[in-house]
Design a protein around this motif. Structure first.
Motif, PDB file in Angstrom:
ATOM      1  N   SER A  60       0.754  -1.221  -0.034  1.00 48.67           N
ATOM      2  CA  SER A  60      -0.077   0.063  -0.013  1.00 48.67           C
ATOM      3  C   SER A  60       0.774   1.255  -0.052  1.00 48.67           C
ATOM      4  O   SER A  60       0.458   2.277  -0.671  1.00 48.67           O
ATOM      5  N   THR A  61       1.771   1.048   0.749  1.00 43.99           N
ATOM      6  CA  THR A  61       2.807   2.317   0.834  1.00 43.99           C
ATOM      7  C   THR A  61       3.465   2.483  -0.734  1.00 43.99           C
ATOM      8  O   THR A  61       3.706   3.694  -1.116  1.00 43.99           O
ATOM      9  N   VAL A  62       4.015   1.286  -1.159  1.00 42.94           N
ATOM     10  CA  VAL A  62       4.785   1.406  -2.704  1.00 42.94           C
ATOM     11  C   VAL A  62       3.412   2.081  -3.591  1.00 42.94           C
ATOM     12  O   VAL A  62       3.894   3.018  -4.453  1.00 42.94           O
ATOM     13  N   ASP A  63       2.434   1.593  -3.588  1.00 43.55           N
ATOM     14  CA  ASP A  63       1.398   2.087  -4.537  1.00 43.55           C
ATOM     15  C   ASP A  63       1.136   3.510  -4.318  1.00 43.55           C
ATOM     16  O   ASP A  63       0.624   4.478  -5.347  1.00 43.55           O
ATOM     17  N   SER A  64       0.891   4.038  -3.064  1.00 44.24           N
ATOM     18  CA  SER A  64       0.683   5.458  -2.775  1.00 44.24           C
ATOM     19  C   SER A  64       1.743   6.265  -3.413  1.00 44.24           C
ATOM     20  O   SER A  64       1.461   7.349  -4.227  1.00 44.24           O
ATOM     21  N   LEU A  65       2.856   5.805  -3.144  1.00 48.20           N
ATOM     22  CA  LEU A  65       4.157   6.732  -3.913  1.00 48.20           C
ATOM     23  C   LEU A  65       4.067   6.584  -5.208  1.00 48.20           C
ATOM     24  O   LEU A  65       4.308   7.613  -5.919  1.00 48.20           O
ATOM     25  N   LEU A  66       3.971   5.531  -5.740  1.00 47.51           N
ATOM     26  CA  LEU A  66       3.971   5.126  -7.235  1.00 47.51           C
ATOM     27  C   LEU A  66       2.875   6.276  -8.063  1.00 47.51           C
ATOM     28  O   LEU A  66       3.075   6.896  -8.774  1.00 47.51           O
ATOM     29  N   ASN A  67       1.725   6.371  -7.267  1.00 45.36           N
ATOM     30  CA  ASN A  67       0.579   7.212  -8.014  1.00 45.36           C
ATOM     31  C   ASN A  67       0.665   8.719  -7.623  1.00 45.36           C
ATOM     32  O   ASN A  67      -0.239   9.529  -8.089  1.00 45.36           O
ATOM     33  N   LYS A  68       1.847   8.976  -6.892  1.00 42.42           N
ATOM     34  CA  LYS A  68       2.130  10.401  -6.597  1.00 42.42           C
ATOM     35  C   LYS A  68       2.747  11.109  -8.045  1.00 42.42           C
ATOM     36  O   LYS A  68       2.747  12.203  -8.323  1.00 42.42           O
ATOM     37  N   TYR A  69       3.244  10.000  -8.879  1.00 48.10           N
ATOM     38  CA  TYR A  69       4.096  10.430 -10.073  1.00 48.10           C
ATOM     39  C   TYR A  69       3.303  10.176 -11.289  1.00 48.10           C
ATOM     40  O   TYR A  69       3.387  10.999 -12.170  1.00 48.10           O
ATOM     41  N   THR A  70       2.116   9.084 -11.261  1.00 49.19           N
ATOM     42  CA  THR A  70       1.409   9.185 -12.619  1.00 49.19           C
ATOM     43  C   THR A  70       0.437   7.992 -12.396  1.00 49.19           C
ATOM     44  O   THR A  70       0.461   7.454 -11.146  1.00 49.19           O
ATOM     45  N   LYS A  71      -0.599   7.689 -12.960  1.00 49.42           N
ATOM     46  CA  LYS A  71      -1.283   6.490 -12.902  1.00 49.42           C
ATOM     47  C   LYS A  71      -0.864   5.254 -12.796  1.00 49.42           C
ATOM     48  O   LYS A  71      -0.204   4.861 -13.985  1.00 49.42           O
ATOM     49  N   VAL A  72      -0.922   4.673 -11.848  1.00 53.03           N
ATOM     50  CA  VAL A  72      -0.266   3.206 -11.793  1.00 53.03           C
ATOM     51  C   VAL A  72      -1.407   2.358 -11.195  1.00 53.03           C
ATOM     52  O   VAL A  72      -1.818   2.445  -9.951  1.00 53.03           O
ATOM     53  N   THR A  73      -1.690   1.410 -12.017  1.00 54.17           N
ATOM     54  CA  THR A  73      -2.839   0.551 -11.543  1.00 54.17           C
ATOM     55  C   THR A  73      -2.399  -0.834 -10.664  1.00 54.17           C
ATOM     56  O   THR A  73      -1.480  -1.441 -11.399  1.00 54.17           O
ATOM     57  N   PRO A  74      -2.847  -1.021  -9.587  1.00 56.86           N
ATOM     58  CA  PRO A  74      -2.283  -2.071  -8.900  1.00 56.86           C
ATOM     59  C   PRO A  74      -2.829  -3.580  -8.750  1.00 56.86           C
ATOM     60  O   PRO A  74      -3.943  -3.527  -9.173  1.00 56.86           O
ATOM     61  N   PHE A  75      -2.153  -4.544  -8.856  1.00 54.74           N
ATOM     62  CA  PHE A  75      -2.412  -5.829  -8.881  1.00 54.74           C
ATOM     63  C   PHE A  75      -1.922  -6.699  -7.819  1.00 54.74           C
ATOM     64  O   PHE A  75      -0.781  -6.175  -7.482  1.00 54.74           O
ATOM     65  N   SER A  76      -2.476  -7.632  -7.500  1.00 65.66           N
ATOM     66  CA  SER A  76      -1.630  -8.558  -6.443  1.00 65.66           C
ATOM     67  C   SER A  76      -1.832 -10.095  -6.786  1.00 65.66           C
ATOM     68  O   SER A  76      -2.756 -10.441  -6.917  1.00 65.66           O
ATOM     69  N   ALA A  77      -0.966 -10.740  -6.408  1.00 68.79           N
ATOM     70  CA  ALA A  77      -0.704 -12.007  -6.818  1.00 68.79           C
ATOM     71  C   ALA A  77      -1.564 -12.885  -5.964  1.00 68.79           C
ATOM     72  O   ALA A  77      -2.041 -14.010  -5.864  1.00 68.79           O
TER      73      ALA A  77
END
Length: 611
Positions: free
Chosen positions: A80-97
């Motif tokens: 959740s921390t990773v995805d929060s930071l990624l989405n500060k830069y551009t749209k990044v859609t999350p998936f999880s195994a």
């Protein structure tokens, strides 16, 4: 049914990430001692994070408009921390195994990634030898760009000897490390470390690639030499403003030297007891900031491309103006608000009952608000003639006028042959990674993500949520040169960091330094204005935009209670967003000098530095 549920969960997760605030790199934590310790811990993590396999310079990611990016968690606990930071830069859609546990392979996950061309994989040392995960990485790397984020013991690198994609390895497996690596991926933090030990035949001591920081970093004030304790008065000023009903909600963002050091939301969307709390990701009506976020950057680009000349008359670009009073006015005068236009025209007062409908039809196609559609051709038949034929009485004097940016919108659309909203999205917002900035936000976002403005009881008879507050902009369908733009604080920070960088951001040049200087410096002998931009007022009795603002300061305010100011002498970008027009227009924001007082708290903190 299971597949539909899984995809729905992915969508819900994405919405949640876009709305969440980051606790680890919380730019609102205001304790100097704590933040000093946090910064030391973060720097230690950065000094033990290495970029490998970056021969093709995929990291940091550039040309964002060419990437459709997904993040994939392979069992990582701090995703959740990773995805929060990624989405500060551009749209990044999350998936999880974890959503594919019933499958012996991850082929279904790979299938769900078919519309993405860049995949950011997150994995810990604990799962590095998981054959299912390694097979997935090797498989998607055959057809897509892949970046692997690996956390934990360096011995895990041996499992990736056959991986050719970039790997960012952090020896720490923590929430703090999860906030660092995404910033390296997008250039918020530079990679400059080498492996200190041999971990395999491929990953030997001395291996590692260097990058440069070229986007905003999200950190604590101490990272920019500012004492957090010296920013505490921001909270006090905002609390006073909300108590005095200057606005129900506000967001303050501070970036210093390319680092976001303060980003905090206050209050609620409305004064209702059950109103939603404001989030830093919420979207606000920017009002006249539209002038310097959409129209003026477009003018800057077209002038730089020599397609638009500032000293050419309006009639040379607008055929209908050639027989109007504005024919001889030149573009430079329009941009300086010295064209002699009247300040505004109350277009809503000219709307007749037969001009609008509650329903959308071929005769009433333009949506003004929910349940309000204006007739076809209203702009060309009513609004535009009133502007073209309005008298020119004050040419050569400074009279701030919204008509100027109606005119400039028409000019830049004729030259670019594209609607203004499309042009700025394609040339600025999308490649910069700005996810919320744009016109007509209700076409792209949930109403719950947008902060309401006025309860309009005299024109549209509705609470305006995601429909532009400005009446004239509303009557043209929400896309105008003077108003209509909506955005979050982060998007404003990105745009104005680009300008502070003299036109460069994320490794791309959007405008030349010469163009940025030309438009943002004082351009008038009779006013404080730049070309399109408002500026510091040399009459110090006005304390505009604030008492301590430097003479280099440029930016703009918005009627809805917004502002953005850049102070190159301090390396500062200051963003303030509010909805001071809710439920009706309040003058308390100005009377209390909220925006300027906050700006001076920031100025003092920067000037004091860390003692």
């Amino acid at each position: 049914m299971e597949r539909k549920s899984m995809k729905r969960n992915n969508l819900i997760t994405l919405i949640g990430i876009s709305m969440m605030t980051l606790s680890t790199f919380s730019a609102c934590a205001q304790d100097h001692r704590t933040n000093t310790q946090r910064l030391a811990q973060t720097n230690a993590i950065i000094n033990n994070t290495v970029l490998l396999n970056n021969q093709e310079n995929l990291v940091p990611i550039s040309n964002l408009n060419e990437h459709q990016i997904a993040s994939v968690s392979l069992g990582f606990q701090n995703q959740s921390t990773v995805d929060s930071l990624l989405n500060k830069y551009t749209k990044v859609t999350p998936f999880s195994a974890s959503n594919y546990v019933a499958d012996t392979t991850l082929d279904e996950l790979e299938d769900d990634l078919k519309y993405f061309n860049t995949i950011i994989v997150t994995i810990s040392d604990y799962d590095a030898k998981n054959g299912r995960y390694l097979n997935f990485i090797n498989s998607i790397a055959k057809s897509k760009k892949v970046i692997v984020s690996l956390y934990g013991q360096g011995t895990a690198l041996a499992a990736f000897d056959n991986v050719q994609s970039p790997i960012i390895w952090s020896s720490a497996n923590s929430v703090e490390a999860a906030a660092v690596v995404p910033q390296i991926i997008f250039g918020g933090i530079a990679a400059n470390q080498k492996l200190r030990n041999n971990f395999s035949g491929k990953y030997m001591a001395g291996s590692g690639f260097n990058t440069v920081a070229n986007r905003l970093k999200y950190t604590v004030p101490e990272d920019a030499g500012v004492n957090s304790d010296n920013l505490k008065d921001i909270d006090k000023i905002v609390e006073e403003a909300i108590k005095e009903k200057a606005a129900p909600g506000m967001v303050v963002l501070v970036a210093k030297d390319g680092k976001v050091i303060f980003n905090k939301a206050y209050g609620n969307h409305t004064y209702d007891t059950n109103a939603s709390q404001v989030k830093v990701t919420d979207i606000f009506d920017l009002a006249s900031i539209t002038k310097i976020m959409a129209t003026t950057p477009t003018v800057m680009r077209l002038v730089e491309e020599k397609k638009l000349k500032l000293d050419t008359n309006v009639g040379a670009y607008i055929p209908k103006a050639r027989t109007s009073p504005m024919n001889a006015i030149n573009v430079r005068e329009v941009m300086l608000h010295q064209a002699g236009f009247i300040p505004f025209i109350p277009f809503q007062n000219f709307v007749k009952p037969t001009d609008h409908s509650q329903d959308s039809t071929a005769a009433f196609p333009t949506k003004v608000a929910d349940g309000y559609y204006i007739k076809k051709g209203y702009f060309n038949e009513v609004m535009w003639p009133k502007m073209l034929n309005s008298p020119i009485k004050t040419r050569g004097k400074y009279v701030y006028s919204d008509i100027s940016m109606y005119v400039m919108k028409d000019i830049v659309e004729r030259i670019s042959m594209k609607p203004l909203n499309q042009y700025v999205a394609e040339n600025f917002y999308t490649p910069l990674g700005m996810q919320t900035a744009g016109f007509l936000p209700r076409n792209r976002f949930l109403a719950s993500q947008i902060v309401p403005t006025e309860k309009d009881t005299y024109f549209r008879d509705t609470l305006l949520t995601g429909y532009v507050h400005d009446q004239g902009a509303a009557l043209v369908g929400g896309v105008s040169g003077h108003a209509g733009l909506f955005a979050s604080a982060n998007d404003l920070a990105i745009m104005y960091q680009m300008l502070l960088n003299k036109g460069t951001y994320g490794g791309q040049q959007y405008l030349s330094p010469e163009t940025v200087n030309m438009f943002t410096v004082k351009n008038s002998n009779i006013s404080r204005r730049g070309l399109g931009f408002d500026r510091w007022d040399p009459d110090t009795s006005k304390e505009y935009p604030s008492k301590l603002a430097s003479p280099q300061t440029y930016g703009h305010t918005g009627y809805t209670g917004t502002c953005v100011w850049v102070d190159p002498s301090r390396g500062l970008v200051y963003v303030f967003l509010s909805n001071r027009v809710h439920p009706g227009v309040s003058e308390m924001l100005g009377r209390l000098k909220v925006r300027g007082r906050i700006q001076d708290v920031i100025n003092k903190a920067i000037d004091l530095k860390i003692q």
